[in-house]
Write a protein that holds these residues in place. Structure first.
Motif, short mmCIF file in Angstrom:
data_model
loop_
_atom_site.label_atom_id
_atom_site.label_comp_id
_atom_site.label_asym_id
_atom_site.label_seq_id
_atom_site.Cartn_x
_atom_site.Cartn_y
_atom_site.Cartn_z
N UNK A 93 43.62 -2.58 -26.01
CA UNK A 93 43.74 -3.79 -27.16
C UNK A 93 42.24 -4.44 -27.23
N UNK A 94 41.32 -3.64 -27.36
CA UNK A 94 39.89 -4.03 -27.26
C UNK A 94 39.29 -4.69 -26.15
N UNK A 95 39.92 -4.88 -24.88
CA UNK A 95 39.60 -5.43 -23.63
C UNK A 95 39.25 -4.44 -22.73
N UNK A 96 38.09 -4.44 -22.06
CA UNK A 96 37.88 -3.40 -21.10
C UNK A 96 38.52 -3.74 -19.80
N UNK A 97 39.46 -2.80 -19.33
CA UNK A 97 40.30 -2.96 -18.38
C UNK A 97 39.87 -2.19 -17.16
N UNK A 98 38.94 -1.04 -17.20
CA UNK A 98 38.48 -0.45 -16.01
C UNK A 98 37.26 0.32 -16.41
N UNK A 99 36.31 0.48 -15.52
CA UNK A 99 34.80 1.27 -15.63
C UNK A 99 34.63 1.75 -14.40
N UNK A 100 33.90 3.05 -14.58
CA UNK A 100 33.33 3.71 -13.59
C UNK A 100 31.93 4.14 -13.81
N UNK A 101 31.03 4.26 -12.98
CA UNK A 101 29.69 4.86 -13.37
C UNK A 101 29.01 5.60 -12.11
N UNK A 102 28.42 6.84 -12.43
CA UNK A 102 27.50 7.47 -11.28
C UNK A 102 26.31 7.58 -11.85
N UNK A 103 25.30 7.02 -11.17
CA UNK A 103 23.84 7.40 -11.58
C UNK A 103 23.43 8.55 -10.50
N UNK A 104 22.73 9.31 -11.29
CA UNK A 104 22.12 10.60 -10.82
C UNK A 104 20.57 10.45 -10.52
N UNK A 105 20.23 10.00 -9.27
CA UNK A 105 18.71 9.91 -9.05
C UNK A 105 18.16 11.23 -9.02
N UNK A 106 16.89 11.13 -9.39
CA UNK A 106 16.05 12.43 -9.37
C UNK A 106 15.45 12.60 -8.20
N UNK A 144 15.96 1.19 -17.98
CA UNK A 144 15.62 2.71 -17.75
C UNK A 144 16.17 3.22 -16.49
N UNK A 145 17.48 2.85 -16.38
CA UNK A 145 18.34 3.73 -15.23
C UNK A 145 18.32 5.02 -15.11
N UNK A 146 18.67 5.33 -14.18
CA UNK A 146 18.73 7.08 -14.13
C UNK A 146 20.07 7.41 -14.98
N UNK A 147 19.92 8.87 -15.11
CA UNK A 147 20.82 9.61 -15.77
C UNK A 147 22.14 9.25 -15.19
N UNK A 148 23.16 9.13 -16.08
CA UNK A 148 24.42 8.71 -15.75
C UNK A 148 25.74 9.17 -16.35
#
Length: 159
Positions: free
Chosen positions: A146-159, A134-138
């Motif tokens: 080629x179906x492989x994850x090569x990069x990712x980035x996430x920001x969570x917005x705390x209330x 139940x992570x905060x909004x992201x």
């Protein structure tokens, strides 16, 4: 070209409803266990799309859902950037569609402790964790080549 879609995690309190994509020919998701959802139709809001897709794919009727975040998948399918609205549904009614009537895959209630054992996209394991915790909004971006994850980035917005 931009594609808009929904990803909908249906939670019954101890399991997530996942679809084993094993029926649709030439399916980019073939063999993977994913949530339900799909493309927005012309003039449709993300909320309307989520409710429609959930009903079409499961025959469940959403009573209430939470908007959990947005995920961008640049060039996920050739020439298409996908922008997906992520929802979590805990309040629903109805009976699941029969396996013979499901066009895209086999639906299964998967216990929380087994969700991360199912074969799926590498990035989906992260999303499953966010949904289960139940992570905060992201706002996230997952880049596949080629179906492989090569990069990712996430920001969570705390209330």
């Amino acid at each position: 070209m931009t594609k808009l879609a929904t990803i909908c995690y249906i939670d019954n309190g101890c399991e997530l409803l996942l679809m084993h994509r094993n029926k649709k020919p030439n399916d980019v998701h073939e063999g993977k266990w994913i949530s339900v959802g799909g493309k927005l139709e012309k003039g449709e809001s993300p909320d309307e799309c989520a409710r429609r897709e959930i009903f079409e794919e499961t025959h469940l009727i959403v009573k209430q859902m939470d908007f959990k975040g947005i995920i961008t998948f640049p060039d996920f399918t050739p020439g298409h950037d996908w922008y997906t609205y992520v929802f979590k549904v805990r309040d629903f009614e109805g009976r699941l569609i029969s396996d013979k009537d499901s066009r895209e895959g086999t639906l299964e209630w998967v216990p929380y402790n087994q969700v991360l054992t199912k074969p799926t996209w590498e990035g989906d394991y992260e999303i499953f964790k966010w949904i289960l915790d139940d992570a905060p909004f992201f706002s996230a971006k997952f880049v596949y080549q080629e179906q492989k994850l090569v990069d990712k980035h996430v920001i969570f917005y705390e209330k």
